[in-house]
Design an enzyme around this catalytic site. Structure first.
Site, PDB file in Angstrom:
ATOM      1  N   GLY A   1     -11.700 -13.463 -12.767  1.00  0.00           N
ATOM      2  CA  GLY A   1     -11.085 -12.151 -12.643  1.00  0.00           C
ATOM      3  C   GLY A   1     -10.608 -11.621 -13.978  1.00  0.00           C
ATOM      4  O   GLY A   1     -11.138 -11.972 -15.033  1.00  0.00           O
ATOM      5  N   HIS A   2      -9.565 -10.802 -13.920  1.00  0.00           N
ATOM      6  CA  HIS A   2      -9.051 -10.152 -15.128  1.00  0.00           C
ATOM      7  C   HIS A   2      -7.545 -10.050 -15.018  1.00  0.00           C
ATOM      8  O   HIS A   2      -7.000  -9.796 -13.937  1.00  0.00           O
ATOM      9  CB  HIS A   2      -9.666  -8.757 -15.276  1.00  0.00           C
ATOM     10  CG  HIS A   2      -9.253  -8.053 -16.532  1.00  0.00           C
ATOM     11  ND1 HIS A   2      -9.611  -8.486 -17.783  1.00  0.00           N
ATOM     12  CD2 HIS A   2      -8.492  -6.941 -16.728  1.00  0.00           C
ATOM     13  CE1 HIS A   2      -9.106  -7.676 -18.696  1.00  0.00           C
ATOM     14  NE2 HIS A   2      -8.422  -6.736 -18.074  1.00  0.00           N
ATOM     15  N   SER A   3      -6.844 -10.245 -16.146  1.00  0.00           N
ATOM     16  CA  SER A   3      -5.384 -10.164 -16.152  1.00  0.00           C
ATOM     17  C   SER A   3      -4.920  -9.361 -17.351  1.00  0.00           C
ATOM     18  O   SER A   3      -5.584  -9.325 -18.389  1.00  0.00           O
ATOM     19  CB  SER A   3      -4.769 -11.569 -16.192  1.00  0.00           C
ATOM     20  OG  SER A   3      -5.174 -12.252 -17.373  1.00  0.00           O
TER      21      SER A   3
ATOM     22  N   ASP B   1     -10.212   1.100   8.171  1.00  0.00           N
ATOM     23  CA  ASP B   1      -9.021   0.257   8.296  1.00  0.00           C
ATOM     24  C   ASP B   1      -7.778   1.093   8.018  1.00  0.00           C
ATOM     25  O   ASP B   1      -7.824   2.118   7.347  1.00  0.00           O
ATOM     26  CB  ASP B   1      -9.092  -1.008   7.433  1.00  0.00           C
ATOM     27  CG  ASP B   1      -9.100  -0.752   5.941  1.00  0.00           C
ATOM     28  OD1 ASP B   1      -9.308   0.406   5.521  1.00  0.00           O
ATOM     29  OD2 ASP B   1      -8.914  -1.716   5.185  1.00  0.00           O
TER      30      ASP B   1
ATOM     31  N   ASP C   1     -14.451   6.953   2.260  1.00  0.00           N
ATOM     32  CA  ASP C   1     -14.577   5.766   3.099  1.00  0.00           C
ATOM     33  C   ASP C   1     -13.908   4.572   2.437  1.00  0.00           C
ATOM     34  O   ASP C   1     -13.384   4.654   1.325  1.00  0.00           O
ATOM     35  CB  ASP C   1     -16.057   5.482   3.390  1.00  0.00           C
ATOM     36  CG  ASP C   1     -16.281   4.977   4.808  1.00  0.00           C
ATOM     37  OD1 ASP C   1     -15.407   4.241   5.300  1.00  0.00           O
ATOM     38  OD2 ASP C   1     -17.324   5.308   5.405  1.00  0.00           O
ATOM     39  N   ASP C   2     -13.960   3.416   3.114  1.00  0.00           N
ATOM     40  CA  ASP C   2     -13.202   2.257   2.675  1.00  0.00           C
ATOM     41  C   ASP C   2     -13.820   1.523   1.497  1.00  0.00           C
ATOM     42  O   ASP C   2     -13.127   0.788   0.788  1.00  0.00           O
ATOM     43  CB  ASP C   2     -13.034   1.284   3.852  1.00  0.00           C
ATOM     44  CG  ASP C   2     -12.218   1.908   4.976  1.00  0.00           C
ATOM     45  OD1 ASP C   2     -11.044   2.215   4.744  1.00  0.00           O
ATOM     46  OD2 ASP C   2     -12.771   2.093   6.072  1.00  0.00           O
TER      47      ASP C   2
ATOM     48  N   CYS D   1       0.810  -1.220   0.000  1.00  0.00           N
ATOM     49  CA  CYS D   1       0.000   0.000   0.000  1.00  0.00           C
ATOM     50  C   CYS D   1       0.843   1.270   0.000  1.00  0.00           C
ATOM     51  O   CYS D   1       0.305   2.368  -0.142  1.00  0.00           O
ATOM     52  CB  CYS D   1      -0.945  -0.017   1.195  1.00  0.00           C
ATOM     53  SG  CYS D   1      -2.294  -1.200   1.010  1.00  0.00           S
TER      54      CYS D   1
ATOM     55  N   ASP E   1     -11.499  -4.061   3.383  1.00  0.00           N
ATOM     56  CA  ASP E   1     -12.381  -2.923   3.122  1.00  0.00           C
ATOM     57  C   ASP E   1     -13.837  -3.268   3.412  1.00  0.00           C
ATOM     58  O   ASP E   1     -14.611  -2.416   3.868  1.00  0.00           O
ATOM     59  CB  ASP E   1     -12.246  -2.464   1.674  1.00  0.00           C
ATOM     60  CG  ASP E   1     -10.976  -1.675   1.414  1.00  0.00           C
ATOM     61  OD1 ASP E   1     -10.374  -1.188   2.392  1.00  0.00           O
ATOM     62  OD2 ASP E   1     -10.585  -1.547   0.247  1.00  0.00           O
TER      63      ASP E   1
ATOM     64  N   LYS F   1       0.514   3.495  -3.170  1.00  0.00           N
ATOM     65  CA  LYS F   1      -0.688   4.272  -3.462  1.00  0.00           C
ATOM     66  C   LYS F   1      -0.334   5.675  -3.943  1.00  0.00           C
ATOM     67  O   LYS F   1       0.695   6.239  -3.571  1.00  0.00           O
ATOM     68  CB  LYS F   1      -1.556   4.397  -2.209  1.00  0.00           C
ATOM     69  CG  LYS F   1      -2.411   3.189  -1.884  1.00  0.00           C
ATOM     70  CD  LYS F   1      -3.341   3.500  -0.717  1.00  0.00           C
ATOM     71  CE  LYS F   1      -4.326   2.384  -0.462  1.00  0.00           C
ATOM     72  NZ  LYS F   1      -5.257   2.721   0.638  1.00  0.00           N
TER      73      LYS F   1
END
Length: 335
Positions: free
Chosen positions: A144-146, A229, A56-57, A20, A96, A23
């Site tokens: 998902g996605h790649s 969090d 917010d989260d 993180c 989250d 970010k």
């Protein structure tokens, strides 16, 4: 099952940041999204309960009496072991939902992979780690996605459900409430030391892969309705956002804040990320630091990955690190 060790490949060396800490800085991000928080006029009968306005989260809509919680989180490698990275990234994304008082029910993988530089058996280990933690959380993973990317990244988009009358939000703090912190700080500096030296900190990994499920359930059981969090913006950054959104001031007892073993030594030895320093710069105009020294300030701004919950209320087993008071000159005060 014992995680596969890939000693010959140091994943953290393929990323300019880590976890993180990579970010976009909070001040820059707020400038980018300013004015983009208006709900769609075509949203129909799904009212937006939590959106962009308070940072917010997760986002929350109400659908047929159920709060649907939606979030996405991904980042560059925070540790070298691919299985551990997958576990950490999944726990971080699921957090989250827990931070909103929800229960994750469905996740999809988000994977960016340098296919010409890193073998796909490492990617498989990353995905296996993510699946392990999602399964522990009782959350389905449905694909998902790649994409092919020069820098590896992994995370999840997660959907959860909650009781719309019992959400945990960052804008519902009230004067007089204590502040509880459910995981110790110091993950950022230990991860940065790991990236620089290759030293492995098993206690940091254990902290990051631990789900915030029990902390969320305990907060709700205690009657709390305000929480967030602690991740990439550090304790000070997320606390500033909570205090600002709630119209209060947060007072932190610096002596009560818990830290991981080795965290202060890592700061002393200079293993502080650029993300942490940017966090501190962002909160400086809004914080009365009192007599806190530079190392303490950096630890309180340390960019956490899969950190704990900060709850406005008492959570059994979690230290009380401060309290909310009526709004004063600063949003955060250190004592």
């Amino acid at each position: 099952m014992t995680p596969t060790r890939q000693a010959t490949v140091r994943l953290t060396q393929f990323a300019h940041g880590g976890g993180c800490a990579c970010k976009i800085p909070p001040g820059e991000l707020e400038d980018v999204v300013a004015g983009l928080g208006a709900p769609s006029p075509t949203a129909g009968d799904t009212p937006l309960l939590v959106g962009l306005a308070t940072g917010d989260d997760a986002a929350v809509v109400e659908h047929r009496g159920t709060a649907v919680v939606c979030t996405a989180d991904f980042f560059t490698p925070v540790v070298d072991d691919p299985y551990d990275w997958g576990r950490i990234a999944a726990a971080n994304a699921l957090s989250d939902v827990y931070a909103m008082g929800g229960r994750p029910v469905l996740a999809v993988n988000l994977l960016a992979w340098p296919r010409d530089r890193l073998p796909f058996d490492l990617a498989r280990e990353v995905l296996r780690g993510g699946l392990h933690v999602a399964t522990e959380a009782g959350c389905h993973v449905g694909g998902g996605h790649s994409v092919d990317d020069p820098e590896p990244k992994y995370g999840m988009a997660v959907t959860g459900i909650a009781d719309p009358r019992r959400l945990l939000r960052n804008d519902t703090g009230r004067p007089g409430l204590p502040l509880s912190l459910t995981k110790p700080l110091g993950l950022g500096v230990l991860n940065n030391r790991h990236k620089a030296t290759g030293e492995r900190f098993d206690h940091a990994v254990a902290t990051m892969v631990a789900l915030n499920r029990e902390a969320s359930e305990a907060a709700l059981a205690a009657g709390a309705d305000c929480a967030t969090d602690i991740t990439g913006f550090g304790l000070l950054g997320h606390l500033h956002k909570l205090a600002r959104a709630s119209g209060v001031t947060a007072v932190i007892d610096t002596a009560a804040v818990p830290y991981l073993d080795g965290a202060r030594e890592a700061v002393r030895d200079g293993y502080v990320s650029g993300g942490t320093r940017r966090n501190l710069e962002w909160v400086e105009p809004h914080t009365d630091f009192g007599t806190a020294d530079e190392d303490t300030r950096l630890l309180l701004a340390d960019a956490q990955t899969s950190g704990g919950l900060l709850v406005a209320g008492e959570v059994p087993g979690a230290p009380v690190v401060g309290e909310l008071v009526p709004r004063g000159t600063h949003s955060v005060v250190l004592r």
